[in-house]
Design a protein around this motif. Structure first.
Motif, PDB file in Angstrom:
ATOM      1  N   GLU A   1     -81.411 -42.959 -71.276  1.00 30.37           N
ATOM      2  CA  GLU A   1     -80.266 -42.287 -70.828  1.00 30.37           C
ATOM      3  C   GLU A   1     -80.162 -42.790 -69.307  1.00 30.37           C
ATOM      4  N   MET A   2     -80.645 -43.690 -68.790  1.00 34.41           N
ATOM      5  CA  MET A   2     -80.500 -43.912 -67.261  1.00 34.41           C
ATOM      6  C   MET A   2     -81.210 -42.753 -66.616  1.00 34.41           C
ATOM      7  N   GLY A   3     -82.114 -42.126 -66.792  1.00 37.63           N
ATOM      8  CA  GLY A   3     -82.990 -41.129 -66.061  1.00 37.63           C
ATOM      9  C   GLY A   3     -84.381 -41.699 -65.390  1.00 37.63           C
TER      10      GLY A   3
ATOM     11  N   ILE B   1     -84.173 -37.213 -62.440  1.00 41.90           N
ATOM     12  CA  ILE B   1     -82.984 -37.560 -61.833  1.00 41.90           C
ATOM     13  C   ILE B   1     -82.211 -38.524 -62.558  1.00 41.90           C
ATOM     14  N   TYR B   2     -80.916 -37.868 -62.986  1.00 42.84           N
ATOM     15  CA  TYR B   2     -79.977 -38.878 -63.946  1.00 42.84           C
ATOM     16  C   TYR B   2     -78.967 -39.149 -62.782  1.00 42.84           C
ATOM     17  N   PRO B   3     -79.211 -40.160 -62.028  1.00 42.84           N
ATOM     18  CA  PRO B   3     -78.125 -40.632 -61.134  1.00 42.84           C
ATOM     19  C   PRO B   3     -76.686 -40.717 -61.826  1.00 42.84           C
ATOM     20  N   LYS B   4     -75.626 -40.159 -61.404  1.00 44.24           N
ATOM     21  CA  LYS B   4     -74.215 -40.511 -62.132  1.00 44.24           C
ATOM     22  C   LYS B   4     -73.422 -41.588 -61.419  1.00 44.24           C
ATOM     23  N   ASP B   5     -72.961 -41.189 -60.094  1.00 43.09           N
ATOM     24  CA  ASP B   5     -72.169 -41.745 -59.216  1.00 43.09           C
ATOM     25  C   ASP B   5     -73.071 -42.425 -58.235  1.00 43.09           C
ATOM     26  N   ALA B   6     -74.373 -42.656 -58.355  1.00 41.48           N
ATOM     27  CA  ALA B   6     -75.395 -43.179 -57.252  1.00 41.48           C
ATOM     28  C   ALA B   6     -76.483 -43.758 -57.662  1.00 41.48           C
ATOM     29  N   THR B   7     -77.086 -44.592 -56.812  1.00 44.46           N
ATOM     30  CA  THR B   7     -78.518 -45.227 -57.369  1.00 44.46           C
ATOM     31  C   THR B   7     -79.590 -44.006 -56.872  1.00 44.46           C
TER      32      THR B   7
END
Length: 185
Positions: free
Chosen positions: A143-145, A94-100
């Motif tokens: 990459e924040m995944g 999961i790569y959350p974009k607009d969420a945690t």
């Protein structure tokens, strides 16, 4: 003579409308698609999950002397079964974009003859398994995944992975989720 002119005029209009629809369809097909943010691990390979949008049906209930009784919403996903099959301990990326990451949860769906239904129309009322360190093994990725695996095996059935904090798609409150089917042994 007038009827022939009207026929030519009508066919000319039809041709223009068909041409405009054809051009708009081609332009829409060339629009860039957003990068996927949720993947599932299949045969040690990362595969993007297909998003599905719920559908909402309003049961009217009964009108007893001006008071409406029994009115409720039913939110469901069309199709008898998800096309994404997985084992009892699925692995997600999961790569959350607009969420945690904690905004995501797994919800088990109730199976019907031709669709899969949420237990309740409101996501917060559905029994969900939030993605947190108590219920999942979570590993950081570049990459924040996040690599996410449930600690316990899931029961066979139909599930969705959903962002609980998302804004609804329309005035009916429909949501976008990622469906999958857990196979039994």
């Amino acid at each position: 003579m007038k009827s022939i002119f009207m026929l030519r005029n009508a066919s000319w209009r039809f041709f223009l409308v068909a041409l405009l629809f054809g051009i708009s369809g081609a332009l829409h097909a060339q629009m860039p698609t957003p990068d996927p943010t949720v993947f599932i691990i299949v045969n040690d390979q990362k595969a993007p999950m297909r998003s599905v949008t719920s559908q909402t049906e309003e049961k009217k209930g009964w009108d007893i002397q001006g008071i409406n009784v029994g009115k409720k919403l039913i939110r469901y996903f069309w199709g008898k079964q998800s096309k994404q099959l997985t084992e009892r301990k699925p692995c997600f990326v999961i790569y959350p974009k607009d969420a945690t990451l904690n905004d995501y949860a797994l919800i088990r769906l109730n199976k019907r003859r031709d669709h899969r239904r949420l237990p309740y129309a409101d996501l917060n009322e559905c029994g969900s398994i939030r993605i947190n360190i108590d219920s999942f093994v979570i590993e950081n990725l570049p990459e924040m995944g996040f690599f996410v695996t449930p600690k316990e095996e899931l029961f066979p059935g139909e599930y969705i992975l959903v962002n609980l904090k998302q804004t609804p798609c329309n005035e009916s409150g429909d949501i976008v989720a990622y469906d999958f089917s857990v196979q039994g042994k």
